[in-house]
Write an enzyme that holds these catalytic residues in place. Structure first.
Site, PDB file in Angstrom:
ATOM      1  N   SER A  10       0.803  -1.311   0.121  1.00  0.00           N
ATOM      2  CA  SER A  10      -0.151  -0.075  -0.047  1.00  0.00           C
ATOM      3  C   SER A  10       0.790   1.188  -0.044  1.00  0.00           C
ATOM      4  O   SER A  10       0.272   2.229   0.496  1.00  0.00           O
ATOM      5  CB  SER A  10      -0.969   0.048   1.274  1.00  0.00           C
ATOM      6  OG  SER A  10      -0.172   0.071   2.513  1.00  0.00           O
ATOM      7  N   SER A  13       2.821  -7.054   2.723  1.00  0.00           N
ATOM      8  CA  SER A  13       2.295  -6.036   3.463  1.00  0.00           C
ATOM      9  C   SER A  13       0.865  -5.871   3.681  1.00  0.00           C
ATOM     10  O   SER A  13       0.041  -6.646   4.141  1.00  0.00           O
ATOM     11  CB  SER A  13       2.996  -4.783   3.171  1.00  0.00           C
ATOM     12  OG  SER A  13       2.929  -3.843   4.101  1.00  0.00           O
ATOM     13  N   PHE A  14       0.350  -5.004   3.084  1.00  0.00           N
ATOM     14  CA  PHE A  14      -1.271  -4.635   3.129  1.00  0.00           C
ATOM     15  C   PHE A  14      -1.956  -5.851   2.360  1.00  0.00           C
ATOM     16  O   PHE A  14      -2.913  -6.357   2.472  1.00  0.00           O
ATOM     17  CB  PHE A  14      -1.528  -3.384   2.299  1.00  0.00           C
ATOM     18  CG  PHE A  14      -2.777  -3.249   1.493  1.00  0.00           C
ATOM     19  CD1 PHE A  14      -3.975  -3.021   2.057  1.00  0.00           C
ATOM     20  CD2 PHE A  14      -2.805  -3.599   0.185  1.00  0.00           C
ATOM     21  CE1 PHE A  14      -5.334  -2.985   1.557  1.00  0.00           C
ATOM     22  CE2 PHE A  14      -4.092  -3.713  -0.621  1.00  0.00           C
ATOM     23  CZ  PHE A  14      -5.050  -3.298  -0.005  1.00  0.00           C
ATOM     24  N   ASP A  59      13.135  -4.654   8.616  1.00  0.00           N
ATOM     25  CA  ASP A  59      11.941  -3.998   8.194  1.00  0.00           C
ATOM     26  C   ASP A  59      11.799  -2.716   9.098  1.00  0.00           C
ATOM     27  O   ASP A  59      11.551  -3.180  10.343  1.00  0.00           O
ATOM     28  CB  ASP A  59      10.915  -4.909   8.214  1.00  0.00           C
ATOM     29  CG  ASP A  59       9.641  -4.553   7.440  1.00  0.00           C
ATOM     30  OD1 ASP A  59       9.470  -3.154   7.252  1.00  0.00           O
ATOM     31  OD2 ASP A  59       8.964  -5.379   6.766  1.00  0.00           O
ATOM     32  N   HIS A  90      11.937  -3.691   3.914  1.00  0.00           N
ATOM     33  CA  HIS A  90      10.305  -4.134   3.712  1.00  0.00           C
ATOM     34  C   HIS A  90      10.152  -4.532   2.368  1.00  0.00           C
ATOM     35  O   HIS A  90       9.183  -5.206   1.787  1.00  0.00           O
ATOM     36  CB  HIS A  90       9.556  -3.114   3.959  1.00  0.00           C
ATOM     37  CG  HIS A  90       8.111  -3.081   3.872  1.00  0.00           C
ATOM     38  ND1 HIS A  90       7.588  -4.138   4.738  1.00  0.00           N
ATOM     39  CD2 HIS A  90       7.077  -2.753   3.262  1.00  0.00           C
ATOM     40  CE1 HIS A  90       6.197  -4.238   4.673  1.00  0.00           C
ATOM     41  NE2 HIS A  90       5.783  -3.553   3.682  1.00  0.00           N
TER      42      HIS A  90
END
Length: 290
Positions: free
Chosen positions: A41, A110-111, A231, A259
């Site tokens: 995101s 992630s998202f 991260d 990340h």
């Protein structure tokens, strides 16, 4: 419908179909077992920006489908569009339905990890194996890094600072990449939808993307949990929690990695995920013992 003429100039634009009422831009490459890649995101993100380094290699063993989720990339942004997990899960399932895919492997970044987790919980029969990378999906105190990502306001300098947070290896973050991502973030409609998704205070959006612990513990799927040790956006503790709660999970932590696992360690990421998806073994739900 293919946007062939545009795709020559912009590889982010690929194919288009209506998924759960949303005209969705998606990549569909390779043949074999279906593999759905769900992006993160960050501002200016698209499926292509997120997965471009790994799609060609993964497509040698799978049919790789990588959509722009609504609110991101080149998927339509209908006026008054709501942005929440119900909408995103519905869009992902609608895409699988429109493509005639009954069951797919999921890789969520992630998202996208929170989305993949929610989809697997709600429709477990639609998922074969699950890969969660630097994933949201459990509750955690929002990091300064994630707060900065979701609170991005467009400028080249702000984008450059964000990219420094994403990557452990600063050599990956040059002015050219920052300029490309900044320009992506100011395309018509991009920042408006991005700002509408994550207004302050942003802890509530972390919480809204979290699945219930009992639901996560009940997941029957073989699951690979991946995280970068350095991260600064999503804490490593998230993946430790997911690996502990999901009964059939295994965990891989990349050292010297932020990340962007799929960018910073692209070749290793492909080998790890490819081997996990290809290995023999039962994929039917195992009886839970806890």
């Amino acid at each position: 419908m293919d946007h062939a003429s545009t795709a020559v100039a912009n590889p982010e634009i690929a194919r288009s179909l209506v998924a759960a009422g949303i005209r969705t831009n998606y990549h569909d490459v390779g043949s074999g077992p279906p593999l759905l890649l769900i992006h993160g995101s960050g501002p200016g993100v698209s499926a292509w920006a997120n997965w471009r380094l790994v799609i060609p290699a993964l497509a040698r063993q799978a049919r790789v489908v990588a959509p722009d989720m609504v609110g991101f990339g080149y998927t339509d942004r209908p006026p008054g569009q709501r942005y929440d997990m119900d909408v995103w899960v519905g869009q992902a399932l609608g895409l699988l339905d429109a493509l005639g895919i009954e069951r797919a492997d999921l890789v969520g970044n992630s998202f996208g990890g929170a989305l993949a987790l929610a989809l697997a919980i709600r429709q477990p029969q639609r998922v074969r194996r699950l890969v969660l990378m630097g994933s949201v999906g459990v509750k955690f105190p929002i990091t300064p890094g994630l707060d900065a990502v979701w609170g991005y306001t467009p400028s080249f300098e702000n984008m450059r600072r964000l990219l420094d947070l994403f990557a452990h290896d600063r050599s990956l973050v040059n002015d050219e990449l920052a300029r490309l991502r900044y320009e992506a973030s100011i395309r018509p409609g991009f920042q408006e939808s991005f700002a509408a998704m994550f207004p302050a205070p942003r802890q509530r959006w972390v919480d809204a993307m979290a699945s219930r612990e009992s639901d996560i513990r009940a997941l029957p799927h073989q699951t690979l949990v991946i995280h970068g040790r350095e991260d600064r956006i999503i804490p490593l503790s998230n993946s430790l929690t997911l690996a502990d709660w999901i009964p059939r999970a295994q965990l891989h932590v990349f050292g010297q990695c932020g990340h962007w696992t799929q960018i910073e360690h692209a070749a290793r990421f492909v080998r790890l995920v490819g081997d996990f998806l290809a290995e023999a073994g039962a994929d039917e739900p195992a009886p839970l013992t806890r």
